[in-house]
Write an enzyme that holds these catalytic residues in place. Structure first.
Site, PDB file in Angstrom:
ATOM      1  N   GLU A 132       0.939  -1.244  -0.043  1.00 21.87           N
ATOM      2  CA  GLU A 132       0.081   0.029   0.066  1.00 21.87           C
ATOM      3  C   GLU A 132       0.924   1.367   0.057  1.00 21.87           C
ATOM      4  O   GLU A 132       1.897   1.289   0.629  1.00 21.87           O
ATOM      5  CB  GLU A 132      -0.944  -0.220   1.393  1.00 21.87           C
ATOM      6  CG  GLU A 132      -1.800   1.189   1.398  1.00 21.87           C
ATOM      7  CD  GLU A 132      -2.342   1.281   2.666  1.00 21.87           C
ATOM      8  OE1 GLU A 132      -3.306   2.054   2.939  1.00 21.87           O
ATOM      9  OE2 GLU A 132      -1.769   0.363   3.587  1.00 21.87           O
TER      10      GLU A 132
ATOM     11  N   LYS B 158      -9.591   2.579  -2.575  1.00 18.92           N
ATOM     12  CA  LYS B 158     -10.096   2.035  -1.441  1.00 18.92           C
ATOM     13  C   LYS B 158     -11.279   2.441  -1.224  1.00 18.92           C
ATOM     14  O   LYS B 158     -11.696   3.981  -1.300  1.00 18.92           O
ATOM     15  CB  LYS B 158      -9.124   2.405  -0.281  1.00 18.92           C
ATOM     16  CG  LYS B 158      -9.449   1.879   0.964  1.00 18.92           C
ATOM     17  CD  LYS B 158      -8.127   1.959   1.883  1.00 18.92           C
ATOM     18  CE  LYS B 158      -8.381   1.408   3.343  1.00 18.92           C
ATOM     19  NZ  LYS B 158      -7.373   1.593   4.205  1.00 18.92           N
TER      20      LYS B 158
ATOM     21  N   CYS C 145      -5.179  -2.958   2.551  1.00 19.65           N
ATOM     22  CA  CYS C 145      -5.111  -2.790   4.002  1.00 19.65           C
ATOM     23  C   CYS C 145      -6.388  -3.278   4.881  1.00 19.65           C
ATOM     24  O   CYS C 145      -6.971  -4.146   5.094  1.00 19.65           O
ATOM     25  CB  CYS C 145      -4.682  -1.384   4.652  1.00 19.65           C
ATOM     26  SG  CYS C 145      -3.736  -1.465   6.217  1.00 19.65           S
TER      27      CYS C 145
END
Length: 541
Positions: free
Chosen positions: A295, A359, A409
């Site tokens: 990430e 995300k 994540c």
């Protein structure tokens, strides 16, 4: 010699008061300690029976105190949940204090307040169980096997979505190993939590039965709980034999990069040039069907990068026949930032038209600022603290004849959302992901148990979906997790590359098709049956 009668003399008033204060202190401390014990049920310790035993202790307290007030039952559950959360996520202190620059006392207070908030869900479950017990005049059997497990499962499910959710270390994650893992593809992590609570309720009943010798019905209190617990464990073992998904296409070669960039250096201007050079070198060192970085491995926006940096990476991917999944922040306009994955490869396009995943499920305080908490975020020095959300359903990344679905994540904490993406593609007749890919940077939490805990969360996603999970992380745990449970992993806190061949899988598990509907429906059904039993008993009398 003391006479027998003198042994019954009352204690002095001071001694009685001291004994009372000690009893009160123990009554408050024991639930906290029992909750804290749960941390050893999860990774890296994986002593999963402790989760069930600790919950059985909590349930037994509800069963054994039928006259306790709703407030007392709430306090017991709240303290238990507080101890669980405080021990499990204490590492948040590191991100706020060590890397965020927040004063130590304030960071500790913030962790404590979060733990108190998370404890509210356990407190609500025990309080509502006690209240319904009095209202419905429920038997210990109904309370232990119907009401408490159902309310526990519903409380954990709610913790997963209220205020965007924080379901870290909910009960089911302790059971990625052990007999209950077989229930994951059936109903997911909350379903396993319900099964674990059923076993805990059975043990609480057994405890009660063993402590009431000579009471009528003792045989039922002992034999029935043992049978329920044994059947549930056997059912989990049997379900592990079911092949919910099957191999699809040919295996692909993967290279998962672990840069091991210290968090305090990640956004340092002095280290940026070295970071960019290191990742370009790691990426171009060898071809692979899929190369994945952590990430925000590239911590700058594309317009801030050196000229033709992304073009060089795209050319390498195209010329070598590789596919590159690159973690990078993107901007779509003033104050519009996304935590993203860019994909390059043969047939994907140039650096001007790459694959893109944004995300969707953002981290409160880390990636978006809840209303009224700007002051709190301003106390920390965390870049990219307010971002925009990606779409709930996004297309996977094509890699040869496999389809790779990224998540970033914290997102792999929400199995329902990953299942939703797979379900949406299936219903629309579009390509469905055969591999899952997590890009993470949890260097924010230092050398703590957050890393193995996060790996265990990814293992649950693999069990739920029947698909491999690839993890490319900054400091660990970089890993390949296969549907059967096998995991290969890089040593954490080292710089390296995890290479291998991974087979994609296709097919639908019940959890992909139903999500959390199964466990929520069953929990509500159990409560309805308990209510119906009470109503029928009142009619008979």
């Amino acid at each position: 010699m003391t006479s027998p009668s003198s042994q019954n003399l009352p204690l002095p008033r001071g001694a009685t008061a001291a004994r009372g204060r000690l009893g009160t202190a123990l009554a408050l401390l024991l639930p906290v300690l029992a909750g804290a014990v749960n941390v050893f049920a999860f990774a890296p310790f994986k002593l999963w029976p402790l989760q069930i035993l600790a919950l059985a202790w909590l349930f037994h307290g509800v069963l054994a105190q039928p006259q306790a007030s709703t407030g007392r039952q709430f306090l017991r559950g709240w303290l238990y949940g507080f101890g669980w959360a405080a021990a499990g996520v204490h590492w948040l202190y590191i991100s706020m204090h060590d890397y965020g620059g927040m004063p130590g006392w304030m960071a500790a207070l913030a962790v404590g307040l979060l733990a108190l908030y998370l404890g509210l869900y356990a407190g609500a479950a025990t309080a509502l169980a006690g209240w319904l017990r009095h209202r419905w005049s429920s038997s210990p059997l109904l309370l232990a096997l119907f009401m408490l497990p159902a309310l526990w499962a519903l409380s954990e499910w709610m913790r997963g979505w209220v205020l965007t959710g924080f379901p870290w270390l909910v009960s089911g994650y302790a059971h990625t190993v052990g007999p209950l893992a077989g229930f994951a593809p059936l109903g997911g992590v909350y379903f396993i939590g319900w099964i674990a609570a059923l076993i805990a309720g059975s043990l609480a009943l057994l405890w009660m039965g063993l402590s009431r010798k000579g009471v009528a019905g003792t045989g039922q209190r002992i034999i029935l709980p043992l049978c329920v617990a044994a059947l549930l464990c056997a059912g989990g073992v049997a379900l592990r034999l079911v092949q919910w998904t099957t191999p699809q296409g040919q295996p692909i070669t993967v290279r998962l990069l672990q840069g091991n960039i210290a968090q305090e250096m990640k956004f340092s201007s002095d280290a940026l040039v070295a970071t960019l050079g290191m990742y370009e070198q790691m990426i171009s060192a060898a071809p692979a069907d899929l190369i994945a970085t952590p990430e925000t491995a590239i911590p700058l926006l594309p317009q801030q990068l050196p000229p033709d940096y992304l073009e060089r990476l795209a050319r390498f991917a195209q010329n070598s026949g590789s596919h590159l999944a690159l973690g990078i922040p993107l901007s779509d306009g003033p104050q519009l930032y996304a935590n993203s994955v860019l994909g390059f490869g043969p047939g994907v396009g140039s650096a001007l038209m790459p694959y893109r995943y944004d995300k969707h499920h953002l981290v409160p305080f880390g990636e978006f600022i809840p209303t009224g908490f700007r002051w709190f975020v301003d106390l920390m020095h965390i870049p990219l603290g307010d971002m925009t959300r990606g779409a709930p359903v996004q297309s996977p990344f094509g890699v040869k004849d496999q389809w790779v679905l990224p998540n970033i994540c914290y997102e792999d904490l929400f199995g329902e959302e990953i299942a939703q993406q797979l379900r949406a593609a299936y219903r629309a007749g579009q390509p469905q992901a055969s591999l899952l890919l997590n890009l993470s940077n949890i260097a924010w939490f230092g050398n703590s148990i957050a890393l193995p805990q996060h790996l265990q969360i990814s293992q649950m996603r693999t069990l739920e979906t029947g698909r491999p999970m690839l993890r490319a992380t900054n400091t660990g745990a970089t890993a390949v997790i296969l549907p059967g449970g096998a995991t290969s992993e890089l040593a954490p806190y080292t710089r390296g590359v995890l290479s291998g061949r991974v087979q994609g899988y296709a097919g639908q598990t019940p959890y992909i098709l139903l999500g959390n509907k199964l466990v929520v429906g069953l929990a509500l059904l159990m409560l309805l049956l308990a209510w119906g039993r009470n109503k029928a008993a009142r009619i008979r009398h």
